[in-house]
Design a protein around this motif. Structure first.
Motif, PDB file in Angstrom:
ATOM      1  N   ALA A   1       0.811  -1.217   0.000  1.00 17.44           N
ATOM      2  CA  ALA A   1       0.000   0.000   0.000  1.00 17.44           C
ATOM      3  C   ALA A   1       0.842   1.263   0.000  1.00 17.44           C
ATOM      4  CB  ALA A   1      -0.925   0.005   1.214  1.00 17.44           C
TER       5      ALA A   1
ATOM      6  N   SER B   1      -3.219  -4.295   1.126  1.00 11.44           N
ATOM      7  CA  SER B   1      -3.580  -3.085   1.858  1.00 11.44           C
ATOM      8  C   SER B   1      -4.848  -3.307   2.669  1.00 11.44           C
ATOM      9  CB  SER B   1      -3.811  -1.927   0.891  1.00 11.44           C
ATOM     10  OG  SER B   1      -4.276  -0.790   1.587  1.00 11.44           O
ATOM     11  N   SER B   2      -4.839  -2.792   3.873  1.00 16.97           N
ATOM     12  CA  SER B   2      -6.066  -2.809   4.677  1.00 16.97           C
ATOM     13  C   SER B   2      -6.801  -1.479   4.570  1.00 16.97           C
ATOM     14  CB  SER B   2      -5.733  -3.108   6.144  1.00 16.97           C
ATOM     15  OG  SER B   2      -4.881  -2.113   6.652  1.00 16.97           O
ATOM     16  N   THR B   3      -6.195  -0.497   3.905  1.00 18.13           N
ATOM     17  CA  THR B   3      -6.796   0.843   3.863  1.00 18.13           C
ATOM     18  C   THR B   3      -7.165   1.319   2.457  1.00 18.13           C
ATOM     19  OG1 THR B   3      -4.592   1.842   3.796  1.00 18.13           O
ATOM     20  CG2 THR B   3      -5.611   1.583   5.969  1.00 18.13           C
ATOM     21  N   LEU B   4      -6.341   1.038   1.446  1.00 15.25           N
ATOM     22  CA  LEU B   4      -6.651   1.526   0.099  1.00 15.25           C
ATOM     23  C   LEU B   4      -7.910   0.846  -0.425  1.00 15.25           C
ATOM     24  CD1 LEU B   4      -3.114   1.615  -1.584  1.00 15.25           C
ATOM     25  CD2 LEU B   4      -4.414   3.526  -0.657  1.00 15.25           C
ATOM     26  N   LYS B   5      -8.747   1.630  -1.115  1.00 10.67           N
ATOM     27  CA  LYS B   5     -10.014   1.088  -1.590  1.00 10.67           C
ATOM     28  C   LYS B   5     -10.239   1.286  -3.087  1.00 10.67           C
ATOM     29  CE  LYS B   5     -12.248   1.100   2.829  1.00 10.67           C
ATOM     30  NZ  LYS B   5     -11.165   0.464   3.468  1.00 10.67           N
TER      31      LYS B   5
ATOM     32  N   ARG C   1      -6.384  -8.243   1.256  1.00 14.19           N
ATOM     33  CA  ARG C   1      -6.487  -7.748   2.626  1.00 14.19           C
ATOM     34  C   ARG C   1      -5.665  -8.544   3.633  1.00 14.19           C
ATOM     35  NH1 ARG C   1      -7.773  -2.900   1.079  1.00 14.19           N
ATOM     36  NH2 ARG C   1      -9.777  -2.783   0.035  1.00 14.19           N
TER      37      ARG C   1
END
Length: 192
Positions: free
Chosen positions: A46, A94-98, A109
């Protein structure tokens, strides 16, 4: 099973970025490891993906103009890579990028999803970077090979590629060869 192959350009003291946050000793960001015929997907972290997407999109849109990030004209090899990668699947841990500009980008994830990806049919996967994802995946035992292009420079600070690797990992030399007279391309596999 598909191999996960990391390819990075580093200084002799193992830095992928200098103290200023950039590898100003690297003159081209093309895939110079000889992986292209053997891969059909790219994996990034990410932290690296937004800049990667911006850099290569700018080059695709204006291959004959200086790059906004470097002020330099792209090399022929960079232009070729820029033409190839939009059609190649890109996976981003990434746990944040969407969201991503490239339509062929999928977010993963968890590390377990990377292990699943390696079990899917296909060619090998190019782990483009950065340092955090590379270390995380080495620690998880998911990286099969490391390809390094070593620049004859002691950066003297900055981010090291292997700073976050836990413990000791034995490697086996696959190949070592000079590149352009001053650089060295080293290829290693992880010892069983």
């Amino acid at each position: 099973m598909r191999k996960l192959i990391s390819g990075m350009k580093i200084s002799l003291d193992g830095r992928m970025e200098g103290p200023d946050g950039y590898a100003d000793w690297v003159t081209a960001w093309s895939e110079d490891y000889g992986l292209t015929p053997h891969i059909d997907a790219c994996l990034l972290g990410a932290g690296m993906y937004p800049g990667y997407e911006q850099y290569w999109t700018a080059m695709q849109n204006a291959p004959n103009e200086p790059m906004p990030m470097t002020g330099e004209l792209p090399t022929d090899e960079e232009v070729e890579w820029a033409k190839l990668i939009p059609g190649m699947p890109h996976y981003v841990l990434s746990s944040t990028l969407k969201s991503a500009l490239w339509p062929n980008t999928r977010f993963l994830r968890s590390i377990d999803e990377i292990a699943e990806l390696k079990r899917e049919p296909g060619k090998d996967i190019y782990l483009v970077g950065g340092a955090q994802i590379t270390s995380t995946l080495i620690n998880a035992g998911l990286v099969d090979e490391v390809h390094l292009i070593v620049h004859p420079l002691l950066a003297g600070g900055g981010k090291g590629l292997f700073d976050r690797v836990d413990g000791r990992h034995a490697l086996r030399l696959i190949d070592a060869k000079p590149v352009n007279g001053a650089l060295v391309h080293l290829s290693y596999s992880f010892a069983e």
